[in-house]
Write a protein that holds these residues in place. Structure first.
Motif, PDB file in Angstrom:
ATOM      1  N   ARG A  10       1.229  -1.297  -0.075  1.00 38.74           N
ATOM      2  CA  ARG A  10       0.460  -0.049  -0.133  1.00 38.74           C
ATOM      3  C   ARG A  10       0.938   1.583   0.318  1.00 38.74           C
ATOM      4  NH1 ARG A  10      -4.054   3.003  -1.453  1.00 38.74           N
ATOM      5  NH2 ARG A  10      -4.908   4.106  -0.483  1.00 38.74           N
ATOM      6  N   ALA A  11       1.659   0.756   0.878  1.00 40.36           N
ATOM      7  CA  ALA A  11       2.519   2.332   0.964  1.00 40.36           C
ATOM      8  C   ALA A  11       3.342   2.263  -0.385  1.00 40.36           C
ATOM      9  CB  ALA A  11       3.830   2.445   2.006  1.00 40.36           C
ATOM     10  N   TRP A  12       3.657   1.611  -0.659  1.00 43.97           N
ATOM     11  CA  TRP A  12       4.843   1.356  -2.068  1.00 43.97           C
ATOM     12  C   TRP A  12       3.346   2.424  -3.300  1.00 43.97           C
ATOM     13  CZ3 TRP A  12       8.936   2.138  -3.965  1.00 43.97           C
ATOM     14  CH2 TRP A  12       9.171   2.361  -5.165  1.00 43.97           C
ATOM     15  N   VAL A  13       2.501   1.641  -3.294  1.00 45.69           N
ATOM     16  CA  VAL A  13       1.352   1.903  -4.258  1.00 45.69           C
ATOM     17  C   VAL A  13       1.379   3.452  -4.152  1.00 45.69           C
ATOM     18  CG1 VAL A  13      -0.889   2.042  -4.657  1.00 45.69           C
ATOM     19  CG2 VAL A  13       0.265   0.434  -5.127  1.00 45.69           C
ATOM     20  N   LEU A  14       1.262   4.057  -3.126  1.00 44.11           N
ATOM     21  CA  LEU A  14       0.609   5.772  -2.203  1.00 44.11           C
ATOM     22  C   LEU A  14       2.184   6.112  -3.129  1.00 44.11           C
ATOM     23  CD1 LEU A  14      -1.625   5.591   1.389  1.00 44.11           C
ATOM     24  CD2 LEU A  14      -2.134   6.222  -1.016  1.00 44.11           C
ATOM     25  N   ILE A  15       3.252   5.714  -3.441  1.00 41.71           N
ATOM     26  CA  ILE A  15       4.289   6.827  -2.891  1.00 41.71           C
ATOM     27  C   ILE A  15       4.224   6.591  -4.710  1.00 41.71           C
ATOM     28  CG2 ILE A  15       6.956   6.469  -3.001  1.00 41.71           C
ATOM     29  CD1 ILE A  15       5.486   7.600  -0.638  1.00 41.71           C
ATOM     30  N   ASP A  16       4.039   5.859  -5.487  1.00 47.51           N
ATOM     31  CA  ASP A  16       4.090   5.619  -7.059  1.00 47.51           C
ATOM     32  C   ASP A  16       3.240   6.449  -7.322  1.00 47.51           C
ATOM     33  OD1 ASP A  16       5.426   4.370  -9.235  1.00 47.51           O
ATOM     34  OD2 ASP A  16       2.943   3.310  -9.720  1.00 47.51           O
ATOM     35  N   GLU A  17       2.150   6.526  -6.824  1.00 47.75           N
ATOM     36  CA  GLU A  17       0.878   7.483  -7.609  1.00 47.75           C
ATOM     37  C   GLU A  17       1.653   9.177  -7.224  1.00 47.75           C
ATOM     38  OE1 GLU A  17      -3.202   8.444  -5.092  1.00 47.75           O
ATOM     39  OE2 GLU A  17      -3.359   6.529  -6.114  1.00 47.75           O
ATOM     40  N   VAL A  18       2.209   9.559  -5.488  1.00 46.93           N
ATOM     41  CA  VAL A  18       2.330  10.626  -5.630  1.00 46.93           C
ATOM     42  C   VAL A  18       3.698  10.764  -6.164  1.00 46.93           C
ATOM     43  CG1 VAL A  18       3.802  12.170  -4.457  1.00 46.93           C
ATOM     44  CG2 VAL A  18       1.674  10.504  -3.104  1.00 46.93           C
ATOM     45  N   ASN A  19       4.628  10.254  -7.154  1.00 47.91           N
ATOM     46  CA  ASN A  19       5.396  10.436  -8.083  1.00 47.91           C
ATOM     47  C   ASN A  19       4.994  10.464  -9.265  1.00 47.91           C
ATOM     48  OD1 ASN A  19       7.599  10.853  -6.066  1.00 47.91           O
ATOM     49  ND2 ASN A  19       8.479   8.592  -6.560  1.00 47.91           N
ATOM     50  N   ARG A  20       3.904  10.338  -9.358  1.00 45.38           N
ATOM     51  CA  ARG A  20       3.443  10.322 -11.502  1.00 45.38           C
ATOM     52  C   ARG A  20       2.859  11.650 -11.181  1.00 45.38           C
ATOM     53  NH1 ARG A  20       3.582   5.813 -13.739  1.00 45.38           N
ATOM     54  NH2 ARG A  20       4.450   3.683 -13.258  1.00 45.38           N
ATOM     55  N   SER A  21       2.205  11.657 -10.045  1.00 42.10           N
ATOM     56  CA  SER A  21       1.196  13.350 -10.331  1.00 42.10           C
ATOM     57  C   SER A  21       1.892  14.482 -10.160  1.00 42.10           C
ATOM     58  CB  SER A  21       0.318  13.431  -8.895  1.00 42.10           C
ATOM     59  OG  SER A  21      -0.380  11.980  -8.577  1.00 42.10           O
ATOM     60  N   PHE A  22       2.729  14.581 -10.141  1.00 43.90           N
ATOM     61  CA  PHE A  22       3.746  16.039  -9.757  1.00 43.90           C
ATOM     62  C   PHE A  22       4.855  15.871 -11.285  1.00 43.90           C
ATOM     63  CE2 PHE A  22       2.253  15.777  -5.578  1.00 43.90           C
ATOM     64  CZ  PHE A  22       1.967  17.121  -5.246  1.00 43.90           C
ATOM     65  N   ARG A  23       5.406  16.779 -11.111  1.00 43.02           N
ATOM     66  CA  ARG A  23       6.291  17.852 -12.238  1.00 43.02           C
ATOM     67  C   ARG A  23       7.950  16.516 -11.814  1.00 43.02           C
ATOM     68  NH1 ARG A  23       8.142  22.655  -9.776  1.00 43.02           N
ATOM     69  NH2 ARG A  23       9.972  22.383  -9.648  1.00 43.02           N
ATOM     70  N   GLY A  24       8.129  15.993 -10.798  1.00 40.14           N
ATOM     71  CA  GLY A  24       9.143  14.921 -10.349  1.00 40.14           C
ATOM     72  C   GLY A  24       8.875  14.400  -9.090  1.00 40.14           C
ATOM     73  N   PRO A  25       9.065  12.968  -8.981  1.00 38.39           N
ATOM     74  CA  PRO A  25       9.728  12.512  -8.076  1.00 38.39           C
ATOM     75  C   PRO A  25       9.324  13.112  -6.572  1.00 38.39           C
ATOM     76  CG  PRO A  25      11.910  11.814  -9.144  1.00 38.39           C
ATOM     77  CD  PRO A  25      10.917  12.462  -9.916  1.00 38.39           C
ATOM     78  N   LEU A  26       8.442  12.617  -5.769  1.00 32.15           N
ATOM     79  CA  LEU A  26       8.983  13.685  -4.332  1.00 32.15           C
ATOM     80  C   LEU A  26       9.474  12.367  -3.297  1.00 32.15           C
ATOM     81  CD1 LEU A  26       5.526  14.910  -3.426  1.00 32.15           C
ATOM     82  CD2 LEU A  26       7.413  15.608  -4.493  1.00 32.15           C
ATOM     83  N   VAL A  27       9.294  11.651  -3.768  1.00 29.19           N
ATOM     84  CA  VAL A  27      10.846  10.118  -3.256  1.00 29.19           C
ATOM     85  C   VAL A  27      11.654   9.466  -4.170  1.00 29.19           C
ATOM     86  CG1 VAL A  27      10.115   8.342  -1.763  1.00 29.19           C
ATOM     87  CG2 VAL A  27       8.660   9.671  -0.969  1.00 29.19           C
TER      88      VAL A  27
END
Length: 76
Positions: free
Chosen positions: A34-51
């Motif tokens: 679940r954590a990995w899915v959330l991080i992947d979702e966040v990273n794809r939602s911004f102009r660059g990765p957050l993590v």
């Protein structure tokens, strides 16, 4: 849908503290998957990765917050 909310912010902050997605997932009381899915979702939602992640190996893997991630958390 807004890409960031309290649960994702809590997870990203936990990654910043622990340097690990698995440790952050335990702290946030969620599965690693679940954590990995959330991080992947966040990273794809911004102009660059957050993590950013590092692959495990002899020295182990890890995760860290990018400069963009720090700025996004600050603004949140």
């Amino acid at each position: 849908m807004f890409p960031l909310g309290p649960g994702k912010v809590q997870l990203i902050e936990a990654i910043a503290r622990t340097g690990s997605i698995s440790a952050a997932a335990r702290e946030a009381e969620m599965s690693y998957r679940r954590a990995w899915v959330l991080i992947d979702e966040v990273n794809r939602s911004f102009r660059g990765p957050l993590v950013e992640t590092a692959t495990g190996g002899k020295g182990g893997g890890g995760a860290s917050i990018t400069d963009l991630g720090i700025e996004v958390l600050r603004r949140y």
